[in-house]
Design a protein around this motif. Structure first.
Motif, PDB file in Angstrom:
ATOM      1  N   GLY A  81     -58.824   4.636 -19.993  1.00 19.10           N
ATOM      2  CA  GLY A  81     -59.722   5.669 -20.509  1.00 19.10           C
ATOM      3  C   GLY A  81     -60.239   6.572 -19.404  1.00 19.10           C
ATOM      4  N   PRO A  82     -61.576   6.754 -19.343  1.00 21.19           N
ATOM      5  CA  PRO A  82     -62.145   7.656 -18.330  1.00 21.19           C
ATOM      6  C   PRO A  82     -62.235   7.022 -16.942  1.00 21.19           C
ATOM      7  CG  PRO A  82     -63.895   6.713 -19.652  1.00 21.19           C
ATOM      8  CD  PRO A  82     -62.607   6.233 -20.264  1.00 21.19           C
ATOM      9  N   ASP A  83     -61.946   5.734 -16.843  1.00 19.94           N
ATOM     10  CA  ASP A  83     -62.101   5.013 -15.573  1.00 19.94           C
ATOM     11  C   ASP A  83     -60.749   4.813 -14.902  1.00 19.94           C
ATOM     12  OD1 ASP A  83     -63.276   3.569 -13.512  1.00 19.94           O
ATOM     13  OD2 ASP A  83     -63.057   1.658 -14.566  1.00 19.94           O
ATOM     14  N   ASP A 134     -53.180  13.327 -23.358  1.00 18.86           N
ATOM     15  CA  ASP A 134     -52.222  13.832 -22.369  1.00 18.86           C
ATOM     16  C   ASP A 134     -52.911  14.581 -21.231  1.00 18.86           C
ATOM     17  OD1 ASP A 134     -53.002  16.007 -23.828  1.00 18.86           O
ATOM     18  OD2 ASP A 134     -50.999  16.801 -24.164  1.00 18.86           O
ATOM     19  N   ILE A 135     -54.232  14.749 -21.305  1.00 17.43           N
ATOM     20  CA  ILE A 135     -55.014  15.292 -20.192  1.00 17.43           C
ATOM     21  C   ILE A 135     -55.880  14.164 -19.635  1.00 17.43           C
ATOM     22  CG2 ILE A 135     -56.733  16.974 -19.454  1.00 17.43           C
ATOM     23  CD1 ILE A 135     -54.116  18.247 -20.294  1.00 17.43           C
ATOM     24  N   ILE A 136     -55.697  13.853 -18.368  1.00 15.21           N
ATOM     25  CA  ILE A 136     -56.411  12.734 -17.761  1.00 15.21           C
ATOM     26  C   ILE A 136     -57.121  13.181 -16.488  1.00 15.21           C
ATOM     27  CG2 ILE A 136     -54.820  10.998 -18.685  1.00 15.21           C
ATOM     28  CD1 ILE A 136     -53.530  10.870 -15.861  1.00 15.21           C
ATOM     29  N   LYS A 137     -58.124  12.404 -16.099  1.00 19.90           N
ATOM     30  CA  LYS A 137     -58.793  12.549 -14.811  1.00 19.90           C
ATOM     31  C   LYS A 137     -58.659  11.231 -14.071  1.00 19.90           C
ATOM     32  CE  LYS A 137     -62.373  15.839 -16.292  1.00 19.90           C
ATOM     33  NZ  LYS A 137     -63.838  16.086 -16.364  1.00 19.90           N
ATOM     34  N   PHE A 138     -58.440  11.303 -12.770  1.00 19.20           N
ATOM     35  CA  PHE A 138     -58.393  10.075 -11.995  1.00 19.20           C
ATOM     36  C   PHE A 138     -58.943  10.315 -10.595  1.00 19.20           C
ATOM     37  CE2 PHE A 138     -54.295  12.135 -11.349  1.00 19.20           C
ATOM     38  CZ  PHE A 138     -54.070  12.023  -9.989  1.00 19.20           C
ATOM     39  N   GLU A 139     -59.409   9.256 -10.006  1.00 16.41           N
ATOM     40  CA  GLU A 139     -60.061   9.297  -8.696  1.00 16.41           C
ATOM     41  C   GLU A 139     -59.061   8.932  -7.600  1.00 16.41           C
ATOM     42  OE1 GLU A 139     -63.217   6.249  -6.914  1.00 16.41           O
ATOM     43  OE2 GLU A 139     -64.027   7.402  -8.607  1.00 16.41           O
ATOM     44  N   TYR A 140     -59.152   9.620  -6.482  1.00 14.05           N
ATOM     45  CA  TYR A 140     -58.322   9.267  -5.328  1.00 14.05           C
ATOM     46  C   TYR A 140     -59.082   9.594  -4.049  1.00 14.05           C
ATOM     47  CZ  TYR A 140     -57.122  14.257  -4.786  1.00 14.05           C
ATOM     48  OH  TYR A 140     -57.170  15.618  -4.589  1.00 14.05           O
ATOM     49  N   TYR A 141     -58.536   9.181  -2.922  1.00 17.27           N
ATOM     50  CA  TYR A 141     -59.222   9.329  -1.640  1.00 17.27           C
ATOM     51  C   TYR A 141     -58.311  10.000  -0.621  1.00 17.27           C
ATOM     52  CZ  TYR A 141     -62.124   5.829  -3.883  1.00 17.27           C
ATOM     53  OH  TYR A 141     -62.913   5.159  -4.784  1.00 17.27           O
ATOM     54  N   GLY A 142     -58.921  10.756   0.274  1.00 14.69           N
ATOM     55  CA  GLY A 142     -58.175  11.429   1.325  1.00 14.69           C
ATOM     56  C   GLY A 142     -58.858  11.250   2.658  1.00 14.69           C
ATOM     57  N   LEU A 143     -58.459  12.064   3.642  1.00  8.78           N
ATOM     58  CA  LEU A 143     -59.100  12.002   4.947  1.00  8.78           C
ATOM     59  C   LEU A 143     -60.576  12.334   4.837  1.00  8.78           C
ATOM     60  CD1 LEU A 143     -56.486  13.669   7.317  1.00  8.78           C
ATOM     61  CD2 LEU A 143     -57.042  11.251   7.118  1.00  8.78           C
ATOM     62  N   GLY A 144     -61.356  11.749   5.711  1.00  6.75           N
ATOM     63  CA  GLY A 144     -62.799  11.943   5.659  1.00  6.75           C
ATOM     64  C   GLY A 144     -63.253  13.221   6.322  1.00  6.75           C
ATOM     65  N   PHE A 164     -44.432   5.717 -18.534  1.00  8.35           N
ATOM     66  CA  PHE A 164     -43.403   4.719 -18.297  1.00  8.35           C
ATOM     67  C   PHE A 164     -43.939   3.288 -18.378  1.00  8.35           C
ATOM     68  CE2 PHE A 164     -42.325   8.568 -15.878  1.00  8.35           C
ATOM     69  CZ  PHE A 164     -41.082   8.862 -16.425  1.00  8.35           C
ATOM     70  N   LYS A 165     -45.229   3.128 -18.155  1.00  7.30           N
ATOM     71  CA  LYS A 165     -45.870   1.815 -18.237  1.00  7.30           C
ATOM     72  C   LYS A 165     -47.305   2.006 -18.714  1.00  7.30           C
ATOM     73  CE  LYS A 165     -47.431  -2.177 -15.507  1.00  7.30           C
ATOM     74  NZ  LYS A 165     -47.501  -2.799 -14.165  1.00  7.30           N
ATOM     75  N   GLY A 166     -47.775   1.115 -19.583  1.00  7.65           N
ATOM     76  CA  GLY A 166     -49.145   1.193 -20.070  1.00  7.65           C
ATOM     77  C   GLY A 166     -49.276   2.193 -21.193  1.00  7.65           C
ATOM     78  N   GLY A 167     -50.491   2.654 -21.438  1.00  5.18           N
ATOM     79  CA  GLY A 167     -50.742   3.598 -22.513  1.00  5.18           C
ATOM     80  C   GLY A 167     -51.917   4.505 -22.196  1.00  5.18           C
ATOM     81  N   LEU A 168     -51.875   5.727 -22.730  1.00  2.00           N
ATOM     82  CA  LEU A 168     -52.942   6.704 -22.552  1.00  2.00           C
ATOM     83  C   LEU A 168     -53.299   7.288 -23.906  1.00  2.00           C
ATOM     84  CD1 LEU A 168     -51.589   8.561 -19.390  1.00  2.00           C
ATOM     85  CD2 LEU A 168     -53.630   7.118 -19.454  1.00  2.00           C
TER      86      LEU A 168
END
Length: 269
Positions: free
Chosen positions: A134-136, A95-105, A88-92
């Protein structure tokens, strides 16, 4: 000679200004530079701080380290792999992506009382709000929940060339239809997110939910519409909710209070 030099300098300055304007126009829109480290309840805020907004199904997640410090707290760091079906916004580039996220410690710091935090589940389809390229890639706002759960599949009637905001609004409303007894518990949030995206165009789309087979979805549609467009169908739905003893008490009392407010002329559209 001095006059000629001044004319040349003026042309150079004008050229620089025009060049900057042309570059600014040609460059794609980017996210705000410094996203706040807090929960953002609105879609507009989430979009504002995102480079990429897309719908995707989580394929797998994996914790990458014992814990990292985020805003003074130790949080778990994870990587999610997802299959994207629409941007919906930006570009890739894939169609297979990896991304970083954070949760409870770790357990020693896992006691938490606050806004919802990122918690991706494999097999679930979400609207993702991401930063980077990209990969980041990483979630737009560290730790706090930005993702919005969607239906397992996109709605069939969404045109591929539909405006991004309209397509996303339809995704959100279709999510309620797909799981009224789950996603439908948060229907008013989805209605308001759709309104942020398409304004008054959302009203007739929400009116359709007055005929939902789920009583709580019907109530939430009537309650939401009562602040925007009151008619006989809205009043009837609120009255039916108030009188239906099979419906949960919070909905019955909510309908009763809203009808009382309207009779007293409070919070009318």
């Amino acid at each position: 000679m001095q006059m000629a030099n001044k004319q040349i300098q003026a042309r150079v300055r004008t050229g620089l200004v025009v060049g900057v304007l042309v570059v600014s126009i040609l460059l794609p829109a980017h996210a705000e530079e410094r996203p706040p480290s807090k929960y953002l309840p609105t879609v507009q805020e989430r979009e504002r701080f995102s480079d990429i907004v897309c719908s995707a199904t989580i394929l797998k997640t994996q914790i990458t380290s014992r814990g990292v410090r985020v805003d003074g707290e130790i949080r778990s760091q994870s990587i999610a792999v997802a299959r994207v079906d629409r941007v919906f916004k930006g570009g890739l580039s894939s169609d297979i992506i990896k991304f970083e996220y954070y949760g409870l410690g770790p357990p020693s710091t896992s006691e938490y009382f606050g806004p919802p935090f990122a918690n991706f589940r494999p097999g679930i389809r979400y609207v993702l709000f991401l930063r980077g390229h990209g990969p980041d890639l990483k979630v737009a706002i560290p730790f706090y929940q930005m993702e919005i759960q969607l239906a397992p599949q996109p709605p069939k009637l969404v045109e591929s060339n539909a405006a991004p905001d309209l397509a996303l609004a339809r995704e959100l409303l279709f999510a309620i239809q797909s799981a009224p007894d789950a996603i439908g518990r948060s229907a008013t949030h989805y209605f308001s997110w759709a309104e942020e995206l398409i304004g008054k165009q959302s009203i007739p789309l929400v009116e359709a939910f007055l005929n939902s087979s789920d009583s709580l979805v019907r109530y939430q549609a009537a309650w939401w519409l009562s602040f925007r467009k009151v008619n006989a169908a809205v009043i009837n739905a609120l009255n039916n909710t108030m009188r239906d003893k099979t419906i949960e008490e919070w909905a019955r009392s909510g309908a009763r209070d809203r009808l009382l407010d309207m009779r007293e002329g409070k919070w009318l559209p």
